[in-house]
Design a protein around this motif. Sequence first.
Motif: not given
Lengths: 174, 439
Positions: B148, B151, B155, B187, B191, B376, B380, B414, B417, B420
């Motif tokens: 994660v 990512t 981002l 994000a 997280y 975004i 995912i 997720i 996510d 978000r």
Amino acid sequence: MKEPAPFIPDPEAHRSILGRRLTAATEILALAGGALMLAVATLVTASVLMRWLAGDGISGDFELVQIATALGAFAFLPFCQARRGNVIVDTFTCNLPRRATLLLDATWDLLYAAIIAVLSWQLVLGARDAFASQTTSMVLGIPYGYAIAACAIMGVFLALIASITAARLVKSGR
Amino acid sequence: MSGFAAAGLGFLAMLGLIGLRMPVGLAMLSIGSAGYIYLSSLPAFLSYMKTTPFFLFSNYTLSVIPLFILMGAFAERSGLATDLFRAASAWVGHWRGGLAMAVIAACTGFGAICGSSVATTATFGRAALPELRRYRYGEGFRTGVIAVGGTLGILVPPSIILVVYAISTEQNIAKLFQAALVPALLASLFYCIVIAIVVRRDPHAGPAHASVPKEERWRALLLVWPALAVAIIVIGGIYGGIFTPTEGASVGAVSMFAIGLLRRSLPWREIRTSLLQTAETAALIFAILLGAEVFNAFLALSQVPSEAATFLGQLGLPPYAVLIAILACYILLGAVMDELAMILLTLPVFFPIVSALDFGMTADEVAIWFGILVLIVVGIGLTAPPIGLNVFVVSAIARDVPIAKTYRGVLPFIAADVIRLALCVLFPTLSLALVRWLA
């Protein structure tokens, strides 16, 4: 899906003499392309600093960036192909026998070689046109013909590499 | 055969060939060429090919891709990720779940230098996983956090995906980078909240480690400040319009190179690897870009994208319903396809449709907002089962953790996510406020 793996030197690649020469040639070309990008980045940085300090940057630096990017792209592609680094999806074929996937991969490499060969030939014609019409960049007046011709030559090299990787897949299975 | 049928058939054939292990770029290139020849003629195609490959790649905007990759490669090879992770864990490692939060914080910092999620994941897989294992972080939890955190590479601006979006929709990269900032920080925050919730429910998942003395914390931070300063200068300079994204990427690459040399953490071997790594990553992106260029020329000849947009426009569907349908489509496609190829293939059709919808904003704002939503959703797709590229990358490094456990570890993230994404859909301001403020 095969991930675009971070580059790790492949000890296997040095087995056969052809493999060694091939890897060396694509590596040298890729390193040259990378060095070119770094050189252009340095030039642009100098231009930014000059614009900041003296109010006037290096004129036409963007044209060098453009040409370097095209040359870099063509210098990078053979290396990627020699390492068979292209993005593929292997989700639906993972249960096929290894022989079958090797043949599929070899077929696609040959198709790639053929298309790139045609494309390179068209680039040769494009370069000839550019020379004939004396097409140059706007600010620095760099003739595009040389750059297109260089891309055509690297394209031929890419086609060659793709056909060699196809042969290598069939012969030695990697 | 009509243009519509040709485009449909071409699309199916391309997907079929990709399923048969044909490289994604080659599939687009060959079907695109065949379709182009069918809808126009062989001589027209050949003359299109005379200069297209050269002028496609000699594009000023496109040059940011290899330059940002170069910047990230130098940062990675000079061991910046390890230093960032050490600094972050010195500050928050003594909290429960603190090392996991340190991964997120370090990934956020690294994401401001590196524009690729695969590179970020692989780097932190090597830099942080051994430490997480040593402190007995839960199996799926530690690998999930890395996948994660990876990512954040795309981002947090700079982001290769956003550059590709900007090129294929002809939008302003600087504005897209501005719009990405708040959702990216959101994000990281989400997280960290997820980590806090996970370790509260299962304290064994993320045990705290001993507190680090103050001097050591500052020393760890001192080690990473030059790189963070470069990130701030590069991104700040692009935001403020002081330099173009290409200039920012150049300054960044040269600065990371210089920092590596000055700190003696970039010997010749690592320089060589950085250059070759850049060559390979850039080449596979360029190969897909070339394929997409030809395939999209074929699509444009078939007139499907414009007709689809007109058709949907005439139906008068509610704009948000169409938008949500498109985003759902992206989540499904992203689960089985390469993210870069996915956006390059779908944007020529989806983007005109979205542009034709009325969201009560200017066309440029819709384009930027949609770009962030796509980003975004791509994020995912990078972690979601069954095919999450980042999860594969972590699994290749952490062979002791079964991939199913990693997927389970990723699930709560997720969920965050999706929340978000919903927030960013409902409140375009989250993306656009900074763009408007800086304009």
